[in-house]
Write a protein that holds these residues in place. Structure first.
Motif, PDB file in Angstrom:
ATOM      1  N   PHE A  67      -0.679  -6.523 -14.169  1.00 41.12           N
ATOM      2  CA  PHE A  67      -1.288  -6.124 -15.446  1.00 41.12           C
ATOM      3  C   PHE A  67      -0.434  -6.529 -16.653  1.00 41.12           C
ATOM      4  O   PHE A  67      -0.964  -7.045 -17.641  1.00 41.12           O
ATOM      5  N   PHE A 110      -4.642   3.015  -6.777  1.00 46.28           N
ATOM      6  CA  PHE A 110      -4.327   1.894  -7.676  1.00 46.28           C
ATOM      7  C   PHE A 110      -3.008   2.169  -8.384  1.00 46.28           C
ATOM      8  O   PHE A 110      -2.796   3.247  -8.937  1.00 46.28           O
ATOM      9  N   GLN A 111      -2.176   1.149  -8.369  1.00 48.53           N
ATOM     10  CA  GLN A 111      -0.844   1.328  -8.933  1.00 48.53           C
ATOM     11  C   GLN A 111      -0.886   1.710 -10.411  1.00 48.53           C
ATOM     12  O   GLN A 111      -0.112   2.536 -10.875  1.00 48.53           O
ATOM     13  N   ALA A 112      -1.806   1.087 -11.144  1.00 46.19           N
ATOM     14  CA  ALA A 112      -1.864   1.369 -12.581  1.00 46.19           C
ATOM     15  C   ALA A 112      -2.177   2.847 -12.812  1.00 46.19           C
ATOM     16  O   ALA A 112      -1.676   3.454 -13.755  1.00 46.19           O
ATOM     17  N   GLN A 163      -0.330  -3.941  -9.115  1.00 47.61           N
ATOM     18  CA  GLN A 163      -0.910  -3.821 -10.465  1.00 47.61           C
ATOM     19  C   GLN A 163       0.182  -3.642 -11.515  1.00 47.61           C
ATOM     20  O   GLN A 163       0.054  -4.101 -12.640  1.00 47.61           O
ATOM     21  N   HIS A 173       0.987   4.870 -11.830  1.00 46.66           N
ATOM     22  CA  HIS A 173       2.025   4.766 -12.846  1.00 46.66           C
ATOM     23  C   HIS A 173       1.690   5.616 -14.070  1.00 46.66           C
ATOM     24  O   HIS A 173       2.576   6.195 -14.697  1.00 46.66           O
TER      25      HIS A 173
END
Lengths: 388, 356
Positions: A287, B253-255, A283, B258
């Protein structure tokens, strides 16, 4: 409201894309590395007749508008040719606007068909070391001598001067302090770039290296009266007409560059595997690219609106500035993210995104900095006091 | 160079955190906030001996300096405790350095408050005109803890133009209070109107005291924001492990990861700058006021951003009244404004840089 391109516009877009695709990233990388003008590309564009896209038909062109010109330059840039490709032809496509509108019949007859054919390279001489965007402060002076003018001064950041036979040159024929208005006393010429009187020195720079950017030292350049564009003292007004189209075309080039960068980033994100899966699955990488797509699409709409307004003869300064601002930012951000997506390889020339990155950075500076766009919008659109 | 807290400081931090957890857990805190009760907390805080930590013994405190005060503020922010009364007193301590008699009472509560708008950098506050009979008149809006203070320290300017600090009894009949409601219910401000209120002089260098109060305010509000940010990060991380979507915890989830990592970066930076500045102001180094200014500008602005990130990580649950996030969200949003906005403090830094 209709968002569809016309049939002609779609055809232009498709044909230009096909032509530009004949020159791959390898070609542009080599031209950039060798600091070599892309003559093969230029010839191909000229012989397909594209240089005359906006030139009136009576002078051998096609008489299209800024919308078509922006589509052309966007596609050329998006092919991966970027600013090297766009700048090679940019001035031939639309730079002669002041000559078309204000030049004498003789001047047009002699020059425009040659530009359309690609046989005459031209450059644009406005900015000076002591006057960047503060155009009325230029000091290059054209002094009357009988029916001639004799010009002395310096110009800087003149793209393609090395390759050009002629220059559209802005001078002062009355000093700033002697002029009733600061915009008065400026005179425009379209004349031979006579190497005996003009010393042209390339500037070493960060990117777009296939197209030279130069400093010009003008020492007693003699210009005949016939080479004057329009009336004496009216040069600023003539240049002003071309500023909005210029912003739109640069916006289109930034947009194309962003598309090229995004295409490369997506390809790499899908192909490159780390930890047993394509990196595009992260992501943290996906993104930002999706975000750039959204920003490029939004910037494109603002550009289309701006060119449409101009072609309809409607006021478009707000939109032209906005398009330049948004496209330059979206294009640069896409290039930056493409580089990041490539990791260490992004720093290597062979993946090309480093070249896009260097070129995209230019578009936040030229032809007008992002900050000056905000000055324009703040002052002239929002009605706030001038801030500089 | 050694940049760690001493064993004693760590022990203090742990003890205070434990006490706050036992004394002011969410349910208790909420009952105080619902009732508009700021005194219960202030009283127990003083009774347990916390209120004098960081105040020199000769000023009726328990010793220690700004590092200890910052530790206290960090913990208070962490638990969103109703600490405005205590903070106002701590900011006014330099003004009362000659009045040990009053300080002990103030630290035990009810306290003392500087009579200036809570959102202003103290040194920039407009002084009230002092009448020849020693009374003061004028209206000062939004005084921090103005509703619970026993006394006000009032910047005033005498007819001869000299800045002074004057002491006014908050209970005097010439003092009129009008409470305001803040979105952050854990702090309070009150409009204070003086109508020829009698005052007595404080024998201090008024400009120096207000400058010192500014540095202290900048630092301590920043420390408060640091503590609240830490708590929001904990809440957000905890929630991201608990909440499942698409069959996995959203924290996978990476988002989301982060976002949490970015908050952590901000918090670590905030801690470094806050404690450095606390030590620097205590040592009265040449640039200590600049350190305090940078701390206020950076830490509170970053905490306000962190609050938005924490809310995003929580999704709709973070927007509800039942979840605790809003306590800290509002806390840092007020901290951003309290004692001068980041813009105001950046302006002070810019002035010090001698730009054109």
């Amino acid at each position: 409201m209709d968002f569809e391109l016309s049939e002609d516009q779609s055809t232009i877009r498709k044909s230009v894309a096909e032509l530009a695709a004949r020159f791959d990233d390898q070609y542009w990388m080599e031209k950039d590395e060798r600091h070599e003008f892309p003559s093969e590309f230029y010839e191909a564009v000229a012989s397909a007749g594209w240089l005359g896209l906006t030139t009136p038909e009576e002078y051998g062109g096609h008489g299209y508008g800024i919308t078509e010109a922006s589509l052309l330059l966007e596609e050329v840039s998006a092919s991966g040719g970027g600013m090297n490709a766009a700048s090679a032809i940019h001035l031939s496509i639309f730079g002669m606007h002041p000559v078309i509108v204000h030049g004498s019949d003789q001047m047009k007859k002699e020059n425009l068909p040659r530009i359309v054919a690609g046989d005459l390279h031209v450059c644009f001489g406005v900015t000076e070391p002591g006057a960047g965007l503060d155009t009325t402060r230029i000091t290059t002076f054209a002094k009357r001598d009988g029916s001639d003018y004799v010009v002395n001064g310096r110009k800087v950041w003149i793209s393609k001067a090395q390759e050009s036979e002629k220059i559209l040159l802005l001078t002062r024929t009355a000093k700033f302090e002697d002029s009733p208005k600061k915009t008065a006393g400026l005179t425009l010429f379209f004349t031979d770039l006579n190497r005996d009187a003009v010393d042209i020195r390339p500037i070493r720079k960060m990117g777009r290296n296939a197209i030279s950017s130069n400093e010009l030292f003008i020492d007693d350049l003699r210009i005949p009266e016939e080479d004057r564009v329009g009336e004496e003292g009216q040069g600023f007004k003539y240049i002003l007409d071309g500023l909005n189209p210029e912003r739109m075309l640069i916006a289109a080039e930034a947009l194309g560059l962003g598309r090229a960068a995004l295409r490369r980033a997506v390809r790499y994100g899908n192909e490159r595997e780390v930890f047993g899966r394509p990196i595009g699955m992260n992501q943290g990488l996906q993104f930002p690219l999706a975000d750039s797509l959204a920003h490029l699409d939004a910037a494109e709409l603002s550009l289309r609106k701006a060119t449409w307004l101009y072609d309809q003869g409607l006021p478009c300064a707000r939109e032209a500035n906005t398009a330049k601002y948004l496209c330059a930012d979206a294009g640069f951000t896409a290039a930056d993210r493409a580089l990041q997506t490539h990791g260490g390889m992004g720093y290597a020339e062979e993946y090309h995104v480093a070249r896009y990155f260097r070129e995209a950075r230019l578009l936040r500076i030229a032809p007008i900095s992002q900050e000056m766009v905000l000055n324009f919008l703040g002052e002239h659109v929002l009605g706030m006091p001038r801030s500089y | 160079m050694q940049w760690t807290l001493s064993e004693e400081q760590v022990a203090y931090q742990e003890a205070l955190r434990g006490w706050l957890g036992a004394t002011a857990p969410s349910a208790v805190l909420r009952s105080w906030l619902d009732a508009g009760d700021v005194e219960t907390f202030q009283r127990s805080f003083a009774a347990a001996g916390w209120s004098g930590v960081g105040i020199p013994e000769e000023l009726a405190g328990q010793g220690g300096g700004l590092v200890e005060l910052a530790l206290t503020c960090e913990e208070l922010g962490r638990s969103a405790a109703p600490s405005a009364g205590w903070l106002a007193t701590v900011l006014a301590v330099p003004a009362l350095s000659g009045r040990k008699d009053l300080l002990a009472a103030a630290l035990a509560g009810p306290g003392v408050a500087l009579l200036l708008p809570a959102e202003q950098v103290p040194a920039t506050a407009r002084p009230l005109p002092l009448s020849s009979d020693g009374t003061l008149s004028g209206e000062i809006p939004r005084v921090l803890a103005g509703g619970s203070a026993a006394r006000f320290v009032v910047p005033a300017v005498a007819p001869d133009g000299v800045l002074q600090l004057r002491l006014v009894d908050a209970g005097a009949q010439q003092v009129h209070l009008s409470a305001r409601t803040l979105l952050d219910r854990s702090r309070s401000v009150t409009d204070v109107r003086l109508a020829a209120a009698p005052s007595e002089p404080l024998d201090v260098d008024a400009s120096a005291v207000l400058a010192e109060a500014s540095d202290r305010a900048a630092l301590l509000v920043a420390a408060d924001a640091l503590g609240a940010s830490e708590r929001m990060l904990e809440l957000a991380v905890e929630y991201s492990k608990q909440r499942h979507q698409f069959g996995v915890p959203i924290g996978s989830f990476q988002a989301v990861k982060h976002a949490a990592a970015s908050m952590l970066v901000g918090i670590e930076a905030a801690r470094s700058v806050t404690y450095y500045a606390a030590a620097s102001v205590d040592a009265q180094g040449a640039d200590s006021s600049m350190h305090a200014a940078a701390t206020k500008a950076q830490v509170t602005a970053d905490a306000a951003r962190a609050a938005d990130t924490a809310l995003t990580m929580h999704g709709a649950i973070g927007y509800t009244w039942e979840h605790d996030l809003h306590l800290f969200y509002k806390r840092v949003k007020l901290d951003e404004r309290l004692a001068g906005s980041p813009a105001a403090w950046n302006e002070r830094l810019a002035d010090a840089l001698q730009l054109v």
